[in-house]
Scaffold this active site. Structure first.
Site, PDB file in Angstrom:
ATOM      1  N   CYS A 115       0.812  -1.224   0.000  1.00 57.27           N
ATOM      2  CA  CYS A 115       0.000   0.000   0.000  1.00 57.27           C
ATOM      3  C   CYS A 115       0.845   1.274   0.000  1.00 57.27           C
ATOM      4  O   CYS A 115       0.324   2.354  -0.304  1.00 57.27           O
ATOM      5  CB  CYS A 115      -0.950   0.009   1.190  1.00 57.27           C
ATOM      6  SG  CYS A 115      -2.095  -1.372   1.162  1.00 57.27           S
ATOM      7  N   HIS A 248      -2.840   7.460   2.262  1.00 62.05           N
ATOM      8  CA  HIS A 248      -3.326   6.170   1.766  1.00 62.05           C
ATOM      9  C   HIS A 248      -4.764   5.991   2.244  1.00 62.05           C
ATOM     10  O   HIS A 248      -5.082   6.245   3.404  1.00 62.05           O
ATOM     11  CB  HIS A 248      -2.422   5.060   2.301  1.00 62.05           C
ATOM     12  CG  HIS A 248      -2.950   3.683   2.047  1.00 62.05           C
ATOM     13  ND1 HIS A 248      -3.443   3.299   0.821  1.00 62.05           N
ATOM     14  CD2 HIS A 248      -3.075   2.602   2.866  1.00 62.05           C
ATOM     15  CE1 HIS A 248      -3.843   2.035   0.903  1.00 62.05           C
ATOM     16  NE2 HIS A 248      -3.631   1.599   2.122  1.00 62.05           N
ATOM     17  N   ASN A 278     -10.020   0.391  -0.093  1.00 60.15           N
ATOM     18  CA  ASN A 278      -8.559   0.359  -0.089  1.00 60.15           C
ATOM     19  C   ASN A 278      -8.077  -0.271  -1.397  1.00 60.15           C
ATOM     20  O   ASN A 278      -8.219  -1.476  -1.594  1.00 60.15           O
ATOM     21  CB  ASN A 278      -8.091  -0.448   1.123  1.00 60.15           C
ATOM     22  CG  ASN A 278      -6.574  -0.468   1.262  1.00 60.15           C
ATOM     23  OD1 ASN A 278      -5.854  -0.115   0.320  1.00 60.15           O
ATOM     24  ND2 ASN A 278      -6.107  -0.893   2.417  1.00 60.15           N
TER      25      ASN A 278
HETATM   26  O1  UT7 Z   1      -3.348  -0.692   3.770  1.00 59.36           O
HETATM   27  C1  UT7 Z   1      -3.294  -1.076   5.099  1.00 59.36           C
HETATM   28  C2  UT7 Z   1      -4.398  -2.051   5.168  1.00 59.36           C
HETATM   29  N1  UT7 Z   1      -5.009  -2.323   6.384  1.00 59.36           N
HETATM   30  C3  UT7 Z   1      -5.633  -1.460   7.187  1.00 59.36           C
HETATM   31  O2  UT7 Z   1      -5.590  -0.276   7.104  1.00 59.36           O
HETATM   32  C4  UT7 Z   1      -6.425  -2.098   8.249  1.00 59.36           C
HETATM   33  C5  UT7 Z   1      -6.289  -1.451   9.581  1.00 59.36           C
HETATM   34  N2  UT7 Z   1      -7.248  -2.019  10.516  1.00 59.36           N
HETATM   35  C6  UT7 Z   1      -8.555  -1.719  10.433  1.00 59.36           C
HETATM   36  O3  UT7 Z   1      -8.968  -0.934   9.602  1.00 59.36           O
HETATM   37  C7  UT7 Z   1      -9.479  -2.353  11.444  1.00 59.36           C
HETATM   38  O4  UT7 Z   1      -8.721  -3.092  12.368  1.00 59.36           O
HETATM   39  C8  UT7 Z   1     -10.552  -3.258  10.796  1.00 59.36           C
HETATM   40  C9  UT7 Z   1     -11.548  -2.382  10.034  1.00 59.36           C
HETATM   41  C10 UT7 Z   1      -9.916  -4.254   9.841  1.00 59.36           C
HETATM   42  C11 UT7 Z   1     -11.317  -4.016  11.863  1.00 59.36           C
HETATM   43  O5  UT7 Z   1     -11.889  -3.115  12.796  1.00 59.36           O
HETATM   44  P1  UT7 Z   1     -11.764  -3.431  14.353  1.00 59.36           P
HETATM   45  O6  UT7 Z   1     -12.462  -2.338  15.040  1.00 59.36           O
HETATM   46  O7  UT7 Z   1     -10.300  -3.609  14.638  1.00 59.36           O
HETATM   47  O8  UT7 Z   1     -12.595  -4.769  14.458  1.00 59.36           O
HETATM   48  P2  UT7 Z   1     -12.160  -6.189  15.003  1.00 59.36           P
HETATM   49  O9  UT7 Z   1     -11.200  -6.839  14.072  1.00 59.36           O
HETATM   50  O10 UT7 Z   1     -11.735  -6.048  16.425  1.00 59.36           O
HETATM   51  O11 UT7 Z   1     -13.520  -6.978  14.936  1.00 59.36           O
HETATM   52  C12 UT7 Z   1     -14.596  -6.574  15.752  1.00 59.36           C
HETATM   53  C13 UT7 Z   1     -15.767  -7.481  15.489  1.00 59.36           C
HETATM   54  C14 UT7 Z   1     -15.441  -8.975  15.560  1.00 59.36           C
HETATM   55  O12 UT7 Z   1     -16.562  -9.609  16.159  1.00 59.36           O
HETATM   56  P3  UT7 Z   1     -16.508 -10.060  17.701  1.00 59.36           P
HETATM   57  O13 UT7 Z   1     -15.350 -11.003  17.800  1.00 59.36           O
HETATM   58  O14 UT7 Z   1     -16.308  -8.799  18.485  1.00 59.36           O
HETATM   59  O15 UT7 Z   1     -17.854 -10.695  17.897  1.00 59.36           O
HETATM   60  C15 UT7 Z   1     -15.367  -9.390  14.124  1.00 59.36           C
HETATM   61  O16 UT7 Z   1     -15.690 -10.748  13.938  1.00 59.36           O
HETATM   62  O17 UT7 Z   1     -16.249  -7.262  14.173  1.00 59.36           O
HETATM   63  C16 UT7 Z   1     -16.401  -8.510  13.490  1.00 59.36           C
HETATM   64  N3  UT7 Z   1     -16.195  -8.308  12.055  1.00 59.36           N
HETATM   65  C17 UT7 Z   1     -17.183  -7.980  11.201  1.00 59.36           C
HETATM   66  N4  UT7 Z   1     -18.499  -7.790  11.396  1.00 59.36           N
HETATM   67  C18 UT7 Z   1     -19.230  -7.442  10.316  1.00 59.36           C
HETATM   68  C19 UT7 Z   1     -15.016  -8.367  11.377  1.00 59.36           C
HETATM   69  N5  UT7 Z   1     -15.248  -8.087  10.077  1.00 59.36           N
HETATM   70  C20 UT7 Z   1     -16.581  -7.845   9.952  1.00 59.36           C
HETATM   71  C21 UT7 Z   1     -17.395  -7.486   8.866  1.00 59.36           C
HETATM   72  N6  UT7 Z   1     -18.693  -7.294   9.095  1.00 59.36           N
HETATM   73  N7  UT7 Z   1     -16.910  -7.308   7.618  1.00 59.36           N
END
Ligand code: UT7
Length: 321
Positions: A115, A248, A278
């Site tokens: 990225c 980005h 992204n």
């Molecule tokens: O170019 C660099 C690329 N990467 C990034 O920039 C990513 C950086 N990180 C992020 O943007 C965030 O960490 C994410 C958007 C990927 C995730 O957000 P988060 O607030 O860190 O969520 P999480 O991974 O802690 O997940 C929270 C909950 C989980 O459920 P439980 O375990 O709390 O019941 C996940 O299973 O959200 C759930 N979850 C979803 N729910 C609905 C994960 N993906 C999804 C989804 N839809 N697509």
């Protein structure tokens, strides 16, 4: 002093927008509310099956060349940043050269910094121009990221999209790219990666994006404003002279946090992730083209571009337009 100046931008998003609700309708266990709240993304574009990164790159490149008011044969170096090259080899840049019909034998190569690839490619191009060896460089970020998405992994597949963005950098006496800074820390390589490879006629390992989103999030928030400050210091310009931050386009919360740490109001931040998600190496040049085309970024203004991705690899550039 020779500067590298951006004299043309172009971008391309394939097909129709695919909304968050569309993804849910396709069977992914997600919702518009979750995706918008956590990321700011509302839609993304996907290339047709079989479509290659070079095809998207070509359209963006033609638009950038036209905007620069030159012709393809004026280009004397092509650098393509991509994590989704058409083939293992040759480079996607050589395919773009062929597609543009360039017969002048100009150098063409790819840069792999995920990225942050566009920032790496721009910094490389700038050094070629500043050395005096090259006068007009086509720098492209292009991805068909959908090729490496696991539709069964909702924590990654809703985040990414396909697209391409390009700029033409030209040697100039007027200030252009004033400072660049590139960094990497390979100890994080398995936090965001595609741990597959091709060997013996087979894919070995896992050919899909895998990510520990929270580790990426925390790291990104810390280093993006550090590296932005670094280029501001290197350029020796006051921080309040920055007209635009073009980060980005991964997550609006990361963008907002970077802006806050840099004491920049969101009105000075170009965000386009809501309509394309992204697009990895393509995201910064798409955002740049959008802001140049709609008249936000104007001649005489100053922008900082900043990116981070797998590796980790990150970097920034301070650019006078
Ligand atoms: O170019 C660099 C690329 N990467 C990034 O920039 C990513 C950086 N990180 C992020 O943007 C965030 O960490 C994410 C958007 C990927 C995730 O957000 P988060 O607030 O860190 O969520 P999480 O991974 O802690 O997940 C929270 C909950 C989980 O459920 P439980 O375990 O709390 O019941 C996940 O299973 O959200 C759930 N979850 C979803 N729910 C609905 C994960 N993906 C999804 C989804 N839809 N697509």
């Amino acid at each position: 002093m020779i500067y590298a100046k951006i004299v043309g931008t172009g971008s391309y998003l394939p097909g129709d927008p695919v909304t968050n609700d569309d993804l849910a309708r396709r069977g992914i266990d997600t919702s518009d509310e979750w995706i918008v709240t956590r990321t700011g993304i509302r839609a993304r574009h996907f290339a047709e099956p079989g479509c290659k990164s070079s095809e998207l790159a070509l359209i963006a490149a033609r638009r950038a060349i036209e905007a620069a008011g030159c012709v393809a044969d004026d280009i004397d170096l092509i650098i393509v940043a991509t994590s989704t090259p058409d083939f293992i080899f040759p480079s996607t840049a050589t395919l773009v050269q062929a597609g543009l019909g360039i017969r002048n034998g100009c150098a063409a190569f790819d840069v792999q910094a995920v990225c942050s690839g566009f920032v790496y490619a721009l910094a490389t191009a700038e050094k070629f121009i500043r050395s005096g060896s090259h006068r007009r460089v086509l720098v492209i970020g292009a991805e068909v990221f959908s090729n490496i998405l696991d539709w069964a992994d909702r924590s990654t597949c809703v985040l990414f999209g396909d697209g391409a963005g390009a700029v033409v950098l030209e040697a100039s006496n007027e200030p252009g790219v004033r400072a660049t800074a590139l960094h990497a820390d390979g100890s994080y390589h398995s936090v965001l990666w595609v741990p597959g490879s091709v060997a013996g006629g087979e894919v070995t390992g896992d050919p899909f994006v895998r990510m520990d989103g929270q580790v990426v999030f925390k790291f990104a928030v810390r280093v993006l404003d550090e590296v932005a400050r670094e280029v501001i210091d290197l350029a020796g310009v006051p921080q309040d002279s920055i007209d635009w931050l073009v980060p980005h386009q991964a997550n609006i919360r990361i963008v907002q946090s970077s802006a806050k740490r840099l004491a920049l109001p969101m009105e000075k931040v170009v965000t386009t992730l809501d309509f394309h998600g992204n697009t990895s190496a393509a995201s910064i040049p798409i955002a740049l083209d959008c802001a140049v085309s709609d008249g936000r970024i104007r001649h005489g203004q100053r922008a900082v571009i900043v990116g981070i991705g797998g590796g980790f690899a990150w970097g920034a550039a301070l650019i006078d337009f």
